[in-house]
Scaffold this motif. Structure first.
Motif, PDB file in Angstrom:
ATOM      1  N   UNK A 167      53.054  36.262  36.462  1.00 67.32           N
ATOM      2  CA  UNK A 167      51.806  36.790  37.010  1.00 67.32           C
ATOM      3  C   UNK A 167      51.826  36.795  38.534  1.00 67.32           C
ATOM      4  N   UNK A 168      52.327  35.718  39.110  1.00 67.38           N
ATOM      5  CA  UNK A 168      52.408  35.628  40.571  1.00 67.38           C
ATOM      6  C   UNK A 168      53.368  36.681  41.109  1.00 67.38           C
ATOM      7  N   UNK A 169      54.501  36.870  40.438  1.00 67.33           N
ATOM      8  CA  UNK A 169      55.462  37.886  40.873  1.00 67.33           C
ATOM      9  C   UNK A 169      54.824  39.267  40.840  1.00 67.33           C
ATOM     10  N   UNK A 170      54.076  39.555  39.777  1.00 70.34           N
ATOM     11  CA  UNK A 170      53.409  40.857  39.676  1.00 70.34           C
ATOM     12  C   UNK A 170      52.405  41.035  40.808  1.00 70.34           C
ATOM     13  N   UNK A 171      51.651  39.990  41.098  1.00 73.63           N
ATOM     14  CA  UNK A 171      50.683  40.063  42.197  1.00 73.63           C
ATOM     15  C   UNK A 171      51.395  40.278  43.528  1.00 73.63           C
ATOM     16  N   UNK A 172      52.494  39.556  43.742  1.00 71.74           N
ATOM     17  CA  UNK A 172      53.244  39.710  44.985  1.00 71.74           C
ATOM     18  C   UNK A 172      53.787  41.131  45.122  1.00 71.74           C
TER      19      UNK A 172
END
Length: 135
Positions: free
Chosen positions: A61-66
């Protein structure tokens, strides 16, 4: 009290069986303890695996947000570059207008000097020079 061979063999056999039972009992307890500890280790490993799965989900999820933030940053950078170009073009236009205003100011100053000189000249000749209607 003397012990004969049969009694000694019976006593040793009983003692041997008692030792075997005691060792078997202790080995059983040890096996149960080892099994319990292994169960705890397995349970801990399962818990860690579940935690890692949740952590991996969060990281995804964090990677997608980044990635979305990076896309936005690139878009903003492109807009800033375009804005910089527009500002540079506007600066050039303002400089050109400044040059034209300076040229107009010089012309106005020159006209003012000419008008002032002409006024001084006409005022100096008023007494002697008059414009008549031809009479």
């Amino acid at each position: 009290m003397a012990i004969d061979d049969k009694q000694l063999i019976a006593l040793l056999t009983t003692f041997k069986e008692d030792i075997i039972q005691s060792v078997d009992h202790r080995i059983g307890i040890f096996q149960e303890d080892i099994q319990h500890k292994m169960d705890l280790v397995v349970e801990g490993q399962q818990s860690l695996g579940e935690r890692m799965d949740r952590f991996e989900g969060r990281m995804t999820g964090i990677e997608n947000r980044l990635e979305r933030v990076e896309v936005r940053v690139v878009a903003v950078e492109m807009k800033v570059d375009a804005l910089d170009k527009k500002v540079d073009a506007l600066d050039k236009k303002v400089d050109a207008v400044d040059e034209k205003v300076d040229a107009v100011e010089k012309k106005v100053d020159a006209v003012a000097v000419d008008v002032a000189a002409h006024r001084r000249d006409t005022e100096a000749h008023r007494k002697g020079w008059r414009v008549s209607d031809g009479e």
